[in-house]
Motif scaffolding. Sequence first.
Motif, PDB file in Angstrom:
ATOM      1  N   ILE A 111      46.627  44.586  49.889  1.00 19.05           N
ATOM      2  CA  ILE A 111      47.784  44.282  48.678  1.00 19.05           C
ATOM      3  C   ILE A 111      47.605  44.972  47.599  1.00 19.05           C
ATOM      4  CG2 ILE A 111      47.739  42.402  47.014  1.00 19.05           C
ATOM      5  CD1 ILE A 111      47.090  40.242  49.286  1.00 19.05           C
ATOM      6  N   ALA A 112      46.589  45.603  47.161  1.00 22.81           N
ATOM      7  CA  ALA A 112      46.495  46.587  46.154  1.00 22.81           C
ATOM      8  C   ALA A 112      47.308  47.839  46.402  1.00 22.81           C
ATOM      9  CB  ALA A 112      45.093  46.985  45.772  1.00 22.81           C
ATOM     10  N   LYS A 113      47.244  48.424  47.557  1.00 21.77           N
ATOM     11  CA  LYS A 113      48.027  49.648  48.137  1.00 21.77           C
ATOM     12  C   LYS A 113      49.282  49.404  48.088  1.00 21.77           C
ATOM     13  CE  LYS A 113      44.079  51.104  51.220  1.00 21.77           C
ATOM     14  NZ  LYS A 113      43.660  51.219  52.594  1.00 21.77           N
ATOM     15  N   VAL A 114      49.815  48.144  48.646  1.00 22.24           N
ATOM     16  CA  VAL A 114      51.334  47.926  48.511  1.00 22.24           C
ATOM     17  C   VAL A 114      51.698  47.734  47.271  1.00 22.24           C
ATOM     18  CG1 VAL A 114      53.026  46.487  49.562  1.00 22.24           C
ATOM     19  CG2 VAL A 114      51.067  46.550  50.918  1.00 22.24           C
TER      20      VAL A 114
ATOM     21  N   ALA B 117      32.989  33.682  46.859  1.00 22.90           N
ATOM     22  CA  ALA B 117      32.579  34.100  45.526  1.00 22.90           C
ATOM     23  C   ALA B 117      33.172  35.486  45.318  1.00 22.90           C
ATOM     24  CB  ALA B 117      31.104  34.206  45.583  1.00 22.90           C
ATOM     25  N   ALA B 118      33.554  35.661  43.972  1.00 19.84           N
ATOM     26  CA  ALA B 118      33.962  37.043  43.494  1.00 19.84           C
ATOM     27  C   ALA B 118      35.341  37.446  44.184  1.00 19.84           C
ATOM     28  CB  ALA B 118      33.014  38.001  43.753  1.00 19.84           C
ATOM     29  N   ALA B 119      35.908  36.595  44.864  1.00 16.28           N
ATOM     30  CA  ALA B 119      37.521  36.879  45.636  1.00 16.28           C
ATOM     31  C   ALA B 119      38.435  36.876  44.198  1.00 16.28           C
ATOM     32  CB  ALA B 119      37.875  36.101  46.310  1.00 16.28           C
ATOM     33  N   ILE B 120      38.077  36.286  43.338  1.00 11.88           N
ATOM     34  CA  ILE B 120      39.372  36.303  42.299  1.00 11.88           C
ATOM     35  C   ILE B 120      38.929  37.432  41.494  1.00 11.88           C
ATOM     36  CG2 ILE B 120      40.320  35.047  40.375  1.00 11.88           C
ATOM     37  CD1 ILE B 120      39.226  32.415  41.788  1.00 11.88           C
ATOM     38  N   GLU B 121      37.841  37.669  41.064  1.00 11.54           N
ATOM     39  CA  GLU B 121      37.426  38.854  40.198  1.00 11.54           C
ATOM     40  C   GLU B 121      37.847  40.064  40.955  1.00 11.54           C
ATOM     41  OE1 GLU B 121      35.492  36.214  41.051  1.00 11.54           O
ATOM     42  OE2 GLU B 121      34.812  35.494  39.013  1.00 11.54           O
TER      43      GLU B 121
ATOM     44  N   ILE C 266      40.471  43.042  39.454  1.00 12.04           N
ATOM     45  CA  ILE C 266      39.896  44.429  39.257  1.00 12.04           C
ATOM     46  C   ILE C 266      41.065  45.403  39.599  1.00 12.04           C
ATOM     47  CG2 ILE C 266      38.500  46.316  39.864  1.00 12.04           C
ATOM     48  CD1 ILE C 266      36.007  43.987  39.774  1.00 12.04           C
ATOM     49  N   TRP C 267      41.713  45.099  41.027  1.00 13.64           N
ATOM     50  CA  TRP C 267      42.578  45.756  41.757  1.00 13.64           C
ATOM     51  C   TRP C 267      44.009  45.521  40.901  1.00 13.64           C
ATOM     52  CZ3 TRP C 267      42.170  49.500  44.523  1.00 13.64           C
ATOM     53  CH2 TRP C 267      40.854  49.723  45.541  1.00 13.64           C
ATOM     54  N   GLY C 268      44.367  44.533  40.407  1.00 14.38           N
ATOM     55  CA  GLY C 268      45.418  44.237  39.699  1.00 14.38           C
ATOM     56  C   GLY C 268      45.388  45.180  38.245  1.00 14.38           C
TER      57      GLY C 268
END
Length: 313
Positions: free
Chosen positions: A129-132, A153-157, A161-163
């Motif tokens: 997703i970050a790459k696209v 856990a930590a999926a949102i964080e 970070i990528w965003g």
Amino acid sequence: MPSHGKAPAGRLRDRLSKTRTRLTDRLNTLLIGKKTVDPVLLEHLEEILFTSDIGVETTVQLIDGLKQRVDQNSLDKPEQVKNILKEQMISLLDASQGLPASNLLEKASRSPYVIMFIGVNGVGKTTTIAKVAYYLRGQGQAVVLVAADTFRAAAIEQLQIWGDRVGAEVISQKRGADPGAVVFDAIAAAKARKIDKIFIDTAGRLHTKSNLMEELKKIQRVSGQQLPEAPHQVTLILDATTGQNAIAQAQVFTESLGVTDIILTKLDGTAKGGAVIGISHRLRIPISYICTGEGLDDFQVFNPREFVEAVFA
Ligand SMILES: Nc1nc2c(ncn2[C@@H]2O[C@H](COP(=O)(O)OP(=O)(O)OP(=O)(O)O)[C@@H](O)[C@H]2O)c(=O)[nH]1
Ligand SMILES: [Mg+2]
């Protein structure tokens, strides 16, 4: 700057080196010094294809194609085998490409254009997703990432970070929130503004008592309630290192959800790149992009000829 999805051919070739060793180096060894294309040679060739993760059915089809050429007297020299095989592989891949989904994404006229990214845990959904997003940000598009994996856990964080890194806004709620509600609210917020793309990051695994497919269907449904025809694309992420298992995974997802296209990740560092051909042939779903590393640039539009040439180079 994003590479606009077009990595140099040399780089693709380097990243596919393990697949090339598994397939092409063994093929070269088989063909060297041989005088005719006889049944024994074809049998060895079949074994090489089969053990390159191409899959039984696809291997059989490729070998049948070669046998036909032998019967028609249009294949008798071992040095012809590689080129004929390459062309057959390209046409198998082309047959599933149809209208390339990558073009759909880039030329999407609807805005916001909503894509759900799905796949089992660890295949590379969030990274892809970050790459696209990075790729489209490079074209000046406004991209919103929606954190619909509220379980791990930590999926949102991780998405945040990528965003931040790629310059895409992240819409999230607290951990454990209903993913359907997160998506519903996120699309409502994005609709009110000038957003080109909305990418939904979904979970790959849930509590045992919850059903992932049901949750994904719900996300699909609420997207459509907010925005007719959304999600416009349901992109399945498959990890190439899992070889033939990726096909079994894909079948589960395609039975429940209308998968529009596939992105294959982790083609670097695996000898199982031949699986791309089997996956495309068996599933008849276009492969939009491939990923060949962990970096934002390790991502490119899938082109059957470029791919096959890189494997055989
Ligand atoms: N070598 C390589 N690693 C990759 C590639 N794509 C993703 N990864 C790595 O794979 C790991 C998992 O990636 P994620 O993006 O977190 O996977 P996910 O599907 O979102 O995982 P869950 O959220 O747990 O379901 C990370 O360490 C990534 O850096 C790739 O193309 N090549
Ligand atoms: Mg993830």
